[in-house]
Design an enzyme around this catalytic site. Sequence first.
Site, PDB file in Angstrom:
ATOM      1  N   LYS A   1       0.825  -1.204   0.000  1.00 26.76           N
ATOM      2  CA  LYS A   1       0.000   0.000   0.000  1.00 26.76           C
ATOM      3  C   LYS A   1       0.863   1.259   0.000  1.00 26.76           C
ATOM      4  CE  LYS A   1      -4.127   1.926   2.189  1.00 26.76           C
ATOM      5  NZ  LYS A   1      -5.210   1.690   3.165  1.00 26.76           N
TER       6      LYS A   1
ATOM      7  N   GLU B   1       9.266  -5.765   5.076  1.00 28.43           N
ATOM      8  CA  GLU B   1       9.422  -7.134   4.579  1.00 28.43           C
ATOM      9  C   GLU B   1       9.247  -7.182   3.056  1.00 28.43           C
ATOM     10  OE1 GLU B   1       7.336  -7.495   8.653  1.00 28.43           O
ATOM     11  OE2 GLU B   1       7.336  -6.132   6.935  1.00 28.43           O
TER      12      GLU B   1
ATOM     13  N   GLY C   1      -5.726  -2.922   3.873  1.00 25.21           N
ATOM     14  CA  GLY C   1      -4.857  -3.965   3.343  1.00 25.21           C
ATOM     15  C   GLY C   1      -5.485  -5.341   3.371  1.00 25.21           C
ATOM     16  N   ARG C   2      -6.182  -5.673   4.468  1.00 27.26           N
ATOM     17  CA  ARG C   2      -6.761  -7.017   4.588  1.00 27.26           C
ATOM     18  C   ARG C   2      -8.072  -7.157   3.815  1.00 27.26           C
ATOM     19  NH1 ARG C   2      -6.253  -4.320   9.109  1.00 27.26           N
ATOM     20  NH2 ARG C   2      -8.027  -3.699  10.416  1.00 27.26           N
TER      21      ARG C   2
ATOM     22  N   HIS D   1      -8.231 -35.796  12.048  1.00 24.60           N
ATOM     23  CA  HIS D   1      -7.178 -36.666  12.568  1.00 24.60           C
ATOM     24  C   HIS D   1      -6.112 -35.864  13.318  1.00 24.60           C
ATOM     25  CE1 HIS D   1      -8.426 -40.490  10.655  1.00 24.60           C
ATOM     26  NE2 HIS D   1      -9.027 -39.657   9.824  1.00 24.60           N
TER      27      HIS D   1
ATOM     28  N   LYS E   1       6.975  -3.257  14.550  1.00 21.94           N
ATOM     29  CA  LYS E   1       7.783  -2.831  13.402  1.00 21.94           C
ATOM     30  C   LYS E   1       8.817  -1.789  13.822  1.00 21.94           C
ATOM     31  CE  LYS E   1       4.255  -3.467   9.805  1.00 21.94           C
ATOM     32  NZ  LYS E   1       3.452  -2.764   8.783  1.00 21.94           N
TER      33      LYS E   1
END
Length: 548
Positions: free
Chosen positions: A208, A214, A269-270, A386, A514
């Site tokens: 953005k 990162e 962003g999400r 499982h 951050k």
Amino acid sequence: MKNINCTQTKAWHNLKNHFQEIKNIHLKSLFSSDKNRFKKFSIKFGNEMLVDFSKNRITEETVQKLIILAEETDLQDGIKLMFSGAKINYTEDRSVLHIALRNRTNKKILINHCNIMTDINSTLQRMKQFSQLVIDGIWKSYTGESISDIVNIGIGGSDLGPYMVTEALRPYKNHLNMHYVSNVDGTHLNEVLKKINPQKTLFLISSKTFTTDETMTNANSAKKWILHYSKSISSLDKHFIALSTNVDNALKFGVHINNIFPFWEWVGGRFSLWSSVGLSIILSIGFHNFEKFLDGAHAMDNHFYEADFRKNIPILLALISIWYTNFFHSKTEAILPYDQYMHRFPAYFQQANMESNGKSIDRNGKKILYHTSPIIWGEPGTNGQHAFYQLIHQGTQLIPCDFIAPIISHNILGQHHLKLISNFFAQTQTLAFGQTKEEIIKEQKLLKDSNHNIKKILPFQICPGNQPTNSILVRKITPYNLGSLIALYEHKIFVQGYILNIFSFDQWGVEIGKKIAQNIYSSLYYNKNTIHYDSSTQGLINFYKYFA
């Protein structure tokens, strides 16, 4: 938005009293006392989706009281505010309009008196034209070859969303190979670089702000990798695309102006996979399928905006979640897709839900004394059976579960899908109704087991049941249906946040780590301890330095 403490409402008080009345009622009793329970507590969405919430520890009175809570907190006004473009992301002074990204009608949506649909549709048209060039092999690399591999570099919503969708819609995939890199761990990028050819690879840098550490670390390494082979800065024009709100930073990085696809500050962003961040989705399944994906989400938007609360799927699922989290004090919710292609769906909504509603300060800036977001987790299909289902069946935790399954599989292989869907039905039934001592004894006698064996293992076989589930059946996992399903969960998250009086569209907690990481990085890189750390952190740093 109105700032109403939900716990101070009359509805909340009534729900507390109601909870005391029904908290010990078993789902068996609820079903045996009402033969029409399924009909009352299930909703069809068009002809493609059925949502069954009958296996929840609720009655008609529960639902009515929860709806009154939504009304007392003025949810209807909150919905109208979001859809109108009001700045409901208060702490960042932004609108929240991911709903506009899938509104491909002629309807106007205004921000500061400007119709944002003009820019949205213009960007969509550019994405269509660009993706067609790449898919058709017309877009050429610096050596004149067609593109075979797409590498999306992002993190958070810029990775989880498009990665989840391209995996879920893999049956619609074309010939292009899709790769997603998010982790700043160099292993993630390096393992992808081993598989691809620099002469046939296109990088999508999805950030953005175009400053996310990162993402930009991975992007710069990818840039060096291309330049190592091409030996020319001009080669970047053929191999790097920017998906960002920050055009200036993208240009400084070296992306050509024609290769920058914008999105806007009012896109969280999400919730950004519907924007240019979804370019990797388009490159994977084609623009026509992406349009259907948008249309499915838009249909759910209309349902959310228009449907009566009593028949409104996102609102009812959100209210039921609040019921468990704050009255039963359930800490987690599981999302369990019975479709291997949807293996990243739980991870995507881990972020969307917990980053949105993982808050402890209300909209008045005061400490919250009730529960907000549950912990979201899950795994696909029978894999989970499982693994962790044992705890759900016989553990000490109440874990509401969402089961999601397609009726029609994309892969017809013998009796595989019939066995999968049989497990889907069996699990929701067993979680709801369990297995009593009497049922076990009867079963064991039919199998002619000895009475000694029955007595010995009986306590360990009893399953109490009364574990709540929602079942979501879709005809098939198509672009349209997946779009509807994602939008359903997005609106559920909004409703939860609104009623719980929190701001769902910021994430200040993410920023703190951050900043500290940048400080530690600087001290490690320059080998200077200019900051005093606690003894634990300093001890860890010292041990790292000993071997580094």
